[in-house]
Design an enzyme around this catalytic site. Structure first.
Site, PDB file in Angstrom:
ATOM      1  N   ARG A  27     -39.738  30.283 -16.333  1.00 16.84           N
ATOM      2  CA  ARG A  27     -41.141  30.788 -16.779  1.00 16.84           C
ATOM      3  C   ARG A  27     -41.222  32.384 -16.848  1.00 16.84           C
ATOM      4  O   ARG A  27     -42.329  32.740 -17.309  1.00 16.84           O
ATOM      5  CB  ARG A  27     -42.161  30.135 -16.307  1.00 16.84           C
ATOM      6  CG  ARG A  27     -42.770  29.098 -17.317  1.00 16.84           C
ATOM      7  CD  ARG A  27     -43.816  28.354 -16.572  1.00 16.84           C
ATOM      8  NE  ARG A  27     -44.719  27.693 -17.226  1.00 16.84           N
ATOM      9  CZ  ARG A  27     -44.636  26.530 -17.466  1.00 16.84           C
ATOM     10  NH1 ARG A  27     -43.848  25.754 -17.329  1.00 16.84           N
ATOM     11  NH2 ARG A  27     -45.772  25.920 -18.108  1.00 16.84           N
ATOM     12  N   ARG A  48     -55.244  15.791 -18.507  1.00 17.57           N
ATOM     13  CA  ARG A  48     -54.912  16.522 -17.439  1.00 17.57           C
ATOM     14  C   ARG A  48     -55.940  17.576 -17.343  1.00 17.57           C
ATOM     15  O   ARG A  48     -56.582  18.004 -18.279  1.00 17.57           O
ATOM     16  CB  ARG A  48     -53.618  17.107 -17.863  1.00 17.57           C
ATOM     17  CG  ARG A  48     -52.376  16.788 -17.102  1.00 17.57           C
ATOM     18  CD  ARG A  48     -51.133  17.303 -17.781  1.00 17.57           C
ATOM     19  NE  ARG A  48     -50.780  18.641 -17.744  1.00 17.57           N
ATOM     20  CZ  ARG A  48     -49.786  19.157 -18.019  1.00 17.57           C
ATOM     21  NH1 ARG A  48     -48.668  18.542 -18.473  1.00 17.57           N
ATOM     22  NH2 ARG A  48     -49.651  20.540 -18.188  1.00 17.57           N
ATOM     23  N   ARG A 102     -53.438  29.262 -20.760  1.00 19.12           N
ATOM     24  CA  ARG A 102     -52.273  28.974 -20.659  1.00 19.12           C
ATOM     25  C   ARG A 102     -51.450  29.552 -21.759  1.00 19.12           C
ATOM     26  O   ARG A 102     -50.234  30.069 -21.271  1.00 19.12           O
ATOM     27  CB  ARG A 102     -51.961  27.549 -20.595  1.00 19.12           C
ATOM     28  CG  ARG A 102     -52.132  26.819 -19.080  1.00 19.12           C
ATOM     29  CD  ARG A 102     -52.472  25.263 -19.497  1.00 19.12           C
ATOM     30  NE  ARG A 102     -51.185  24.691 -19.900  1.00 19.12           N
ATOM     31  CZ  ARG A 102     -51.213  23.499 -20.398  1.00 19.12           C
ATOM     32  NH1 ARG A 102     -52.279  22.756 -20.580  1.00 19.12           N
ATOM     33  NH2 ARG A 102     -50.076  22.827 -20.490  1.00 19.12           N
TER      34      ARG A 102
HETATM   35  P1  AP5 Z   1     -46.156  22.264 -17.458  1.00 11.66           P
HETATM   36  O1  AP5 Z   1     -46.371  20.734 -17.193  1.00 11.66           O
HETATM   37  O2  AP5 Z   1     -44.735  22.605 -17.282  1.00 11.66           O
HETATM   38  O3  AP5 Z   1     -46.783  22.528 -18.729  1.00 11.66           O
HETATM   39  P2  AP5 Z   1     -46.434  23.319 -19.967  1.00 11.66           P
HETATM   40  O4  AP5 Z   1     -45.385  24.120 -19.869  1.00 11.66           O
HETATM   41  O5  AP5 Z   1     -47.572  23.970 -20.247  1.00 11.66           O
HETATM   42  O6  AP5 Z   1     -46.110  22.364 -20.967  1.00 11.66           O
HETATM   43  P3  AP5 Z   1     -46.758  21.181 -21.285  1.00 11.66           P
HETATM   44  O7  AP5 Z   1     -46.428  19.879 -20.393  1.00 11.66           O
HETATM   45  O8  AP5 Z   1     -48.225  21.354 -21.392  1.00 11.66           O
HETATM   46  O9  AP5 Z   1     -46.436  20.957 -22.800  1.00 11.66           O
HETATM   47  P4  AP5 Z   1     -44.871  20.264 -23.531  1.00 11.66           P
HETATM   48  O10 AP5 Z   1     -44.234  21.420 -24.000  1.00 11.66           O
HETATM   49  O11 AP5 Z   1     -44.065  19.570 -22.364  1.00 11.66           O
HETATM   50  O12 AP5 Z   1     -45.488  19.061 -24.385  1.00 11.66           O
HETATM   51  P5  AP5 Z   1     -45.521  17.756 -24.436  1.00 11.66           P
HETATM   52  O13 AP5 Z   1     -44.113  17.194 -24.954  1.00 11.66           O
HETATM   53  O14 AP5 Z   1     -46.319  17.217 -23.518  1.00 11.66           O
HETATM   54  O15 AP5 Z   1     -46.843  23.036 -16.341  1.00 11.66           O
HETATM   55  C1  AP5 Z   1     -48.148  22.967 -15.978  1.00 11.66           C
HETATM   56  C2  AP5 Z   1     -48.710  24.043 -15.025  1.00 11.66           C
HETATM   57  O16 AP5 Z   1     -47.751  24.021 -13.908  1.00 11.66           O
HETATM   58  C3  AP5 Z   1     -48.442  25.641 -15.531  1.00 11.66           C
HETATM   59  O17 AP5 Z   1     -49.644  25.755 -16.221  1.00 11.66           O
HETATM   60  C4  AP5 Z   1     -48.122  26.227 -14.095  1.00 11.66           C
HETATM   61  O18 AP5 Z   1     -49.513  26.337 -13.436  1.00 11.66           O
HETATM   62  C5  AP5 Z   1     -47.466  25.353 -13.142  1.00 11.66           C
HETATM   63  N1  AP5 Z   1     -46.072  25.546 -13.530  1.00 11.66           N
HETATM   64  C6  AP5 Z   1     -44.932  24.706 -14.011  1.00 11.66           C
HETATM   65  N2  AP5 Z   1     -44.004  25.212 -14.087  1.00 11.66           N
HETATM   66  C7  AP5 Z   1     -43.933  26.794 -13.394  1.00 11.66           C
HETATM   67  C8  AP5 Z   1     -43.056  27.644 -13.464  1.00 11.66           C
HETATM   68  N3  AP5 Z   1     -41.547  27.517 -13.531  1.00 11.66           N
HETATM   69  N4  AP5 Z   1     -43.419  28.697 -12.727  1.00 11.66           N
HETATM   70  C9  AP5 Z   1     -44.881  28.774 -12.076  1.00 11.66           C
HETATM   71  N5  AP5 Z   1     -45.737  27.928 -12.613  1.00 11.66           N
HETATM   72  C10 AP5 Z   1     -45.268  26.741 -13.094  1.00 11.66           C
HETATM   73  O19 AP5 Z   1     -46.356  17.503 -26.046  1.00 11.66           O
HETATM   74  C11 AP5 Z   1     -47.776  17.746 -26.003  1.00 11.66           C
HETATM   75  C12 AP5 Z   1     -48.518  16.813 -26.974  1.00 11.66           C
HETATM   76  O20 AP5 Z   1     -48.029  16.945 -28.187  1.00 11.66           O
HETATM   77  C13 AP5 Z   1     -48.143  15.353 -26.326  1.00 11.66           C
HETATM   78  O21 AP5 Z   1     -49.491  14.630 -26.627  1.00 11.66           O
HETATM   79  C14 AP5 Z   1     -47.303  14.782 -27.218  1.00 11.66           C
HETATM   80  O22 AP5 Z   1     -47.328  13.477 -27.520  1.00 11.66           O
HETATM   81  C15 AP5 Z   1     -47.524  15.499 -28.487  1.00 11.66           C
HETATM   82  N6  AP5 Z   1     -46.240  15.878 -29.401  1.00 11.66           N
HETATM   83  C16 AP5 Z   1     -45.022  16.135 -28.881  1.00 11.66           C
HETATM   84  N7  AP5 Z   1     -44.079  16.686 -30.037  1.00 11.66           N
HETATM   85  C17 AP5 Z   1     -44.903  16.343 -31.123  1.00 11.66           C
HETATM   86  C18 AP5 Z   1     -44.580  16.388 -32.536  1.00 11.66           C
HETATM   87  N8  AP5 Z   1     -43.376  16.613 -32.996  1.00 11.66           N
HETATM   88  N9  AP5 Z   1     -45.812  16.357 -33.473  1.00 11.66           N
HETATM   89  C19 AP5 Z   1     -46.903  15.928 -32.947  1.00 11.66           C
HETATM   90  N10 AP5 Z   1     -47.366  15.649 -31.543  1.00 11.66           N
HETATM   91  C20 AP5 Z   1     -46.179  15.897 -30.697  1.00 11.66           C
END
Ligand code: AP5
Length: 210
Positions: free
Chosen positions: A90, A157, A168
């Protein structure tokens, strides 16, 4: 076939959703730093205690903690295993550290606009036990409020409240967006439209891998 893959994209772009499907179909290990950190918070480990204050604010957990965690996880898998990385790297510092350990052969960048991301995250519901994700409208669980996979009660969450989501997205633009150019220069980046049906996006991602 590509076997060392990074899923890149802003919060809510679908990295977790697609990472799970790819891991299931291809038999690769999915390593999600977000899931690992949330587990550490739940278990009350030292890492979890340190990480929680950053995660709740929507900030990044310090590089040294993440790099140490991921080095250990990747080493434990062994060199022959296919890997899908979700949420790591990241920052450029994390990408450099990863490059010293693994020869990445593909970076899949999911492209989604901010307005859609906010809608996805504020209406996302997550399983605290098995990490499955749902969406109240786009991907609802079969039984309202409960996980399809393990039956646990779903939660919002802490960092999916609107104010934290906006923070974020800002953190993503400042720290993670530069990785697009970083991997483009290495000839590894493939950008895939992240809007549309989950299954269509999955097919497009697979085409880039196979
Ligand atoms: P993390 O859990 O990695 O959060 P993120 O990157 O912000 O990603 P998300 O999990 O929020 O989203 P996603 O892209 O996985 O989407 P999803 O598939 O769930 O990190 C959380 C925290 O941890 C960070 O803020 C940081 O503090 C820390 N952290 C983690 N890694 C780190 C690192 N490397 N370095 C430093 N800190 C770190 O989908 C989202 C939603 O959309 C769901 O409801 C899903 O059902 C829906 N959805 C999915 N696809 C579609 C579609 N095609 N159409 C409609 N809806 C959809």
């Amino acid at each position: 076939m590509k076997t060392k893959i990074i899923l890149l994209g802003p919060p809510g772009s679908g990295k977790g959703t697609q990472g799970d499907k790819l891991s299931e179909e291809l038999g690769f290990a999915k390593l999600s730093t977000g899931d690992m950190l949330r587990e550490a918070v739940r278990d009350g480990t030292l890492l979890g205690l340190k990480a929680k204050e950053y995660m709740d604010k929507g900030a990044l957990v310090p590089n040294d903690l993440i790099i140490t965690l991921m080095k250990e996880k990747i080493t434990s898998l062994g060199a022959g295993m296919g890997i899908i990385l979700d949420g790591f790297p990241r920052t450029v510092e994390q990408a450099n550290a990863l490059g010293e350990q693994v020869d990445i052969d593909l970076v899949l960048n999911l492209d989604v606009e901010d307005k859609e991301l906010v809608n996805r995250l504020t209406k996302r519901r997550t399983c605290p036990k098995c990490n499955a994700v749902f969406h109240l409208e786009y991907n609802p669980p079969k039984k309202t409020g409960f996980c399809d996979k393990c039956g646990s009660a779903l939660v919002l969450r802490n960092d999916d409240r609107e104010e934290t989501v906006l923070r974020r997205l800002k953190v993503y633009r400042e720290n993670t967006l530069p990785l697009i150019k970083y991997y483009e220069k290495k000839g590894l980046l493939v950008t895939v439209q992240g809007v549309g049906s989950i299954d269509d996006i999955f097919e497009n991602l697979k085409k880039a891998i196979l």
